[in-house]
Design a protein around this motif. Structure first.
Motif, PDB file in Angstrom:
ATOM      1  N   LEU A  38      54.156  29.534  26.107  1.00  0.00           N
ATOM      2  CA  LEU A  38      55.100  30.469  25.515  1.00  0.00           C
ATOM      3  C   LEU A  38      54.975  31.833  26.178  1.00  0.00           C
ATOM      4  O   LEU A  38      53.877  32.260  26.559  1.00  0.00           O
ATOM      5  N   VAL A  39      56.108  32.518  26.311  1.00  0.00           N
ATOM      6  CA  VAL A  39      56.125  33.856  26.889  1.00  0.00           C
ATOM      7  C   VAL A  39      56.889  34.786  25.964  1.00  0.00           C
ATOM      8  O   VAL A  39      57.820  34.389  25.266  1.00  0.00           O
ATOM      9  N   GLU A  40      56.475  36.042  25.972  1.00  0.00           N
ATOM     10  CA  GLU A  40      57.144  37.068  25.167  1.00  0.00           C
ATOM     11  C   GLU A  40      56.789  38.441  25.739  1.00  0.00           C
ATOM     12  O   GLU A  40      55.623  38.700  26.060  1.00  0.00           O
ATOM     13  N   GLY A  41      57.788  39.288  25.881  1.00  0.00           N
ATOM     14  CA  GLY A  41      57.548  40.631  26.371  1.00  0.00           C
ATOM     15  C   GLY A  41      56.919  40.684  27.745  1.00  0.00           C
ATOM     16  O   GLY A  41      56.128  41.582  28.047  1.00  0.00           O
ATOM     17  N   GLY A  42      57.265  39.720  28.598  1.00  0.00           N
ATOM     18  CA  GLY A  42      56.730  39.704  29.953  1.00  0.00           C
ATOM     19  C   GLY A  42      55.285  39.265  30.059  1.00  0.00           C
ATOM     20  O   GLY A  42      54.642  39.477  31.086  1.00  0.00           O
ATOM     21  N   ARG A  43      54.758  38.628  28.998  1.00  0.00           N
ATOM     22  CA  ARG A  43      53.380  38.147  28.989  1.00  0.00           C
ATOM     23  C   ARG A  43      53.341  36.691  28.531  1.00  0.00           C
ATOM     24  O   ARG A  43      54.263  36.205  27.870  1.00  0.00           O
ATOM     25  N   VAL A  44      52.253  36.003  28.873  1.00  0.00           N
ATOM     26  CA  VAL A  44      52.012  34.673  28.303  1.00  0.00           C
ATOM     27  C   VAL A  44      51.500  34.888  26.884  1.00  0.00           C
ATOM     28  O   VAL A  44      50.451  35.498  26.671  1.00  0.00           O
TER      29      VAL A  44
END
Length: 295
Positions: A193-199
């Motif tokens: 999963l990714v969110e806000g340009g991070r894993v």
């Protein structure tokens, strides 16, 4: 669903929203929102038959989350055929508009190195009797999926006995693995999963086993070559794999194992996609050739 929630100490009346999560190929997953704001995921095992190793998979997943540090779900409740856990934020990397893939691959490598800090006392699947050595465990795993392929009448590019013999010829290579590491073995982009340009999270650990950490990189590089960024992030975080020639040869062998699973599981899942079957069979044939050439 009410029974699973009650068994987990959750009042079913506290559920204010429920929606099925698509994209899975085995278990059913339902996203739940509770009145107190909590967001949970309920996974329910299918009743249909599958491959031999596909039993008590949600027990395996629950144990993985309890043992392994990292951006993983927390177990809220578990029982026969179900797992209730917290929802990890983010969306699957697969199909998401990621703009800085090399940086994220380095970050992912570091996360995987952390996952591989968990070691055990034997080799094999968590819900099977463990083996004292990795060669014994891995050859048993291959034999079992080959037996499934024969039982279901799966068309393989080589006879099952020939594939089993080819794997056994690599036992000296497998003997180099002496520490059982808890391997997720399903870390393709759909389970990251990714969110806000991070894993932001790792999910779907029901196929975990104690084995060679090199095997993790099969799904991490599904249908593509091992990338420098992933290896750099893993090495910088102190991951136990040293990418020498024997490790790369073992990776080729583990690709064959995952290919066998993907080819064999199509029959019990009633997957009649001829193009997919052709692609996977060709992939298995090519990977078998690569393993043979390395002898």
């Amino acid at each position: 669903m009410e029974g699973e929630l009650t068994a987990s100490g959750i009042d079913p009346a506290s559920v204010v929203a429920a929606e099925e999560i698509g994209g899975g190929t085995y278990n059913t997953a339902v996203r739940l929102r509770l009145a107190d704001g909590r967001r949970l995921v309920l996974k329910i095992a299918p009743s249909a038959p599958g491959l031999t190793y596909e039993h008590d998979l949600l027990d395996t997943e629950a144990e993985y989350y309890r043992r392994v540090p990292g951006p993983l779900p927390s177990v809220v409740g578990a029982g026969p055929g179900f797992l209730l856990m917290t929802e990890v934020p983010g969306v699957p990397w697969h199909g998401s508009p990621v703009t800085d893939r090399p940086r994220l691959r380095r970050e992912l490598g570091g996360i995987v190195a952390g996952l591989h800090e968990v070691t055990g006392e034997g080799f094999g699947y968590l819900r099977e009797p463990l083996h004292p050595t990795w060669p014994a465990a891995f050859t048993s795993m291959v034999d079992t999926v080959l037996a499934d392929a024969v039982r279901y009448g799966v068309r393989l590019p080589r006879p099952a006995a020939e594939i089993a013999h080819l794997v056994r010829r690599h036992e000296p290579l497998l003997e180099l693995v002496t520490t059982p590491v808890l391997v997720h073995f399903d870390l393709w982009d759909g389970n990251i999963l990714v969110e806000g340009g991070r894993v932001s999270g790792i999910i779907d650990a029901e196929r975990a086993f104690w084995g060679d950490p090199v095997a993790e990189f099969v799904s991490l590089t599904l249908f593509r070559d091992l990338d420098t960024e992933l290896v750099e992030g893993y090495r910088a975080a102190g991951g136990p794999v040293r990418w020498d020639a024997p490790a790369r040869r073992r990776l080729a062998l583990y690709r064959v194992y995952l290919d066998l699973i993907m080819v064999a599981e199509m029959v019990p899942r009633k997957d009649q996609d001829a193009d997919r079957a052709r692609f996977l069979t060709t992939l298995l044939s090519d990977d078998l050739d690569a393993v043979q050439r390395a002898l």
